[in-house]
Scaffold this motif. Structure first.
Motif, PDB file in Angstrom:
ATOM      1  N   THR A 169     -11.850  15.253   5.102  1.00  0.00           N
ATOM      2  CA  THR A 169     -13.163  14.985   5.674  1.00  0.00           C
ATOM      3  C   THR A 169     -13.104  15.266   7.165  1.00  0.00           C
ATOM      4  N   ARG A 207     -15.221   0.065  -2.341  1.00  0.00           N
ATOM      5  CA  ARG A 207     -14.314   0.284  -3.452  1.00  0.00           C
ATOM      6  C   ARG A 207     -14.838   1.444  -4.295  1.00  0.00           C
ATOM      7  N   LEU A 219     -17.955  12.368   3.107  1.00  0.00           N
ATOM      8  CA  LEU A 219     -16.831  12.351   2.175  1.00  0.00           C
ATOM      9  C   LEU A 219     -16.556  13.786   1.755  1.00  0.00           C
ATOM     10  N   LEU A 239      -8.107  11.615   2.846  1.00  0.00           N
ATOM     11  CA  LEU A 239      -8.177  10.475   1.937  1.00  0.00           C
ATOM     12  C   LEU A 239      -7.420  10.816   0.655  1.00  0.00           C
ATOM     13  N   THR A 241     -10.318   1.603  -5.804  1.00  0.00           N
ATOM     14  CA  THR A 241      -9.540   2.090  -4.684  1.00  0.00           C
ATOM     15  C   THR A 241     -10.336   1.904  -3.398  1.00  0.00           C
ATOM     16  N   ARG A 242      -9.709   1.327  -2.394  1.00  0.00           N
ATOM     17  CA  ARG A 242     -10.418   0.975  -1.167  1.00  0.00           C
ATOM     18  C   ARG A 242     -10.515   2.186  -0.236  1.00  0.00           C
ATOM     19  N   ILE A 243     -11.720   2.412   0.291  1.00  0.00           N
ATOM     20  CA  ILE A 243     -11.913   3.407   1.342  1.00  0.00           C
ATOM     21  C   ILE A 243     -12.743   2.765   2.451  1.00  0.00           C
ATOM     22  N   THR A 244     -12.660   3.322   3.642  1.00  0.00           N
ATOM     23  CA  THR A 244     -13.500   2.887   4.756  1.00  0.00           C
ATOM     24  C   THR A 244     -14.212   4.111   5.305  1.00  0.00           C
ATOM     25  N   ALA A 245     -15.518   4.011   5.498  1.00  0.00           N
ATOM     26  CA  ALA A 245     -16.291   5.168   5.944  1.00  0.00           C
ATOM     27  C   ALA A 245     -17.377   4.739   6.916  1.00  0.00           C
ATOM     28  N   GLU A 264     -12.001  12.761  10.124  1.00  0.00           N
ATOM     29  CA  GLU A 264     -11.355  11.601   9.508  1.00  0.00           C
ATOM     30  C   GLU A 264      -9.979  12.012   8.976  1.00  0.00           C
ATOM     31  N   LEU A 316      -6.882   9.628  -3.161  1.00  0.00           N
ATOM     32  CA  LEU A 316      -7.382   8.766  -4.233  1.00  0.00           C
ATOM     33  C   LEU A 316      -6.509   8.947  -5.469  1.00  0.00           C
TER      34      LEU A 316
END
Length: 373
Positions: A259, A355, A331, A265, A309-313, A262, A267
């Motif tokens: 991304t 999540r 994303l 990521l 699964t944890r993501i922060t955006a 960022e 997953l």
């Protein structure tokens, strides 16, 4: 015995092939919806079933009898059109009974049939009015009543709600659903509205370019789409498609999503949902499909029970809809839509922990766009 069986039907208009080797079968009492974008061939297929359009090749059977070359009158079907097709000079009573009169049904039986369907559709008070004195919803009920006055083998509905406003369309959709549940009739219904398809159908045929891409229950075409087109067409808002690179190996597949601005990521792909075809795609570009409801706001109060699964955006757009909130977040190469509860407190520009339910995600081949896992 199938109520309707279509085998290898093709239809050409000059050099243009509108239907390409279409085959399907439905049982008595089933509600089949043909859905797809404009020009996909769904109305042509409906007209072929009705006998209004001769096929170029293939076979059509109704209740076990081949009707491919029969006229519409010989097929024992009833059709409800998008344009209502009511006779303006006749009353509602006359419109409903006209088909029966043409079939020389005795007058007493005609009158009984009119009273029956008028009561069923709650239009008894309109029987002596002309179509010009009716609203759009009332005209559609009369058109349905004309079909229901008979008891044919199959009812055909050709985009019957497309001329109605949004609220009336929802109301009529509910009425059609109730009607089918009450009568148990066999219905083939054409629409371009995937919400109608999901709410009404027992079975959905998703069409594109004259072909049926997928035939299945609403749950199957929504949760187990065969390719990116079906996945994107069904659902509102539509599925998010995220370009990723497949890494790892059996028991430890991961999706790397780059991304801009960022960190990449990673997953994890659930081991229980691995397929043999994934091994040949390691190191290659794949497309991850996530529906908006596959995202959920992280809640620290849930602790270990919080699945996914944890993501922060960083949230770019917040769209409250009342029942829930739609969030836009970067994303991959574009933006994804997440659907969260109405209690989510986040403003555009803020970062939010979410999540991702990878147990419901789908994976597509980056080149063929066919389902991979």
């Amino acid at each position: 015995m199938s109520a309707l069986e279509i085998s290898n039907v093709c239809k050409d208009f000059g050099s243009e092939q509108v239907l390409r080797d279409v085959s399907l079968a439905i049982d008595s009492g089933e509600f089949l919806i043909l859905v797809g974008p404009s020009g996909c061939g769904k109305s042509t297929l409906m007209n072929a079933i009705a006998g209004l359009e001769p096929v170029t090749s293939g076979e059509i059977r109704i209740a076990g009898e081949e009707v491919t070359w029969q006229t519409p009158a010989e097929r024992d079907i009833a059709m409800v059109f998008q344009s209502y097709a009511l006779y303006p000079s006749m009353t509602v009573r006359g419109n409903i009974s006209f088909g029966l009169e043409m079939r020389k049904v005795p007058r007493a039986e005609r009158e009984a049939a009119v009273e029956r369907v008028a009561d069923l559709l709650q239009i008894s008070h309109l029987l002596d009015r002309k179509p010009s004195q009716l609203s759009g919803g009332q005209r559609q009920r009369v058109a349905m009543g004309r079909a229901l006055a008979r008891e044919p083998k199959i009812y055909l509905f050709d985009e019957p709600l497309s001329n109605l406003d949004a609220k009336l369309r929802v109301d009529m959709r509910t009425e059609i659903k109730k009607l089918h549940q009450r009568l148990g009739t066999t219905i083939v219904y054409v629409t371009h509205d995937q919400i109608e398809a999901m709410t009404l159908a027992d079975c959905i045929a998703v069409m594109r370019d004259g072909r049926i891409l997928q035939l299945g229950t609403p749950d199957e075409v929504y949760n187990d789409p065969v390719d990116i087109f079906v996945a994107g067409f069904m659902g509102s808002p539509s599925m998010n498609f995220i370009v990723a690179t497949l890494e790892g190996g059996a028991g430890d597949y991961r999706l790397r999503i780059a991304t801009p601005g960022e960190e990449d990521l990673l997953l994890p792909w659930p081991a229980a949902r691995e397929t043999p075809d994934m091994a040949g795609h390691v190191g290659r570009e794949v497309i991850l499909g996530l529906r908006p409801e596959h995202f959920g706001e992280e809640d620290a109060r849930l602790g270990d029970r919080n699945e996914g699964t944890r993501i922060t955006a960083r949230i770019t757009v917040v769209e409250p809809t009342g029942a829930d909130i739609l969030l836009q977040l970067p994303l991959g190469e574009g933006e994804a839509t997440a659907r969260v509860g109405p209690g989510c407190r986040v403003a555009a520009g803020e970062r939010l922990a979410l999540r991702v339910d990878m147990g419901r995600a789908v994976l597509f081949d980056g080149e063929t766009e066919r389902r991979l896992a």
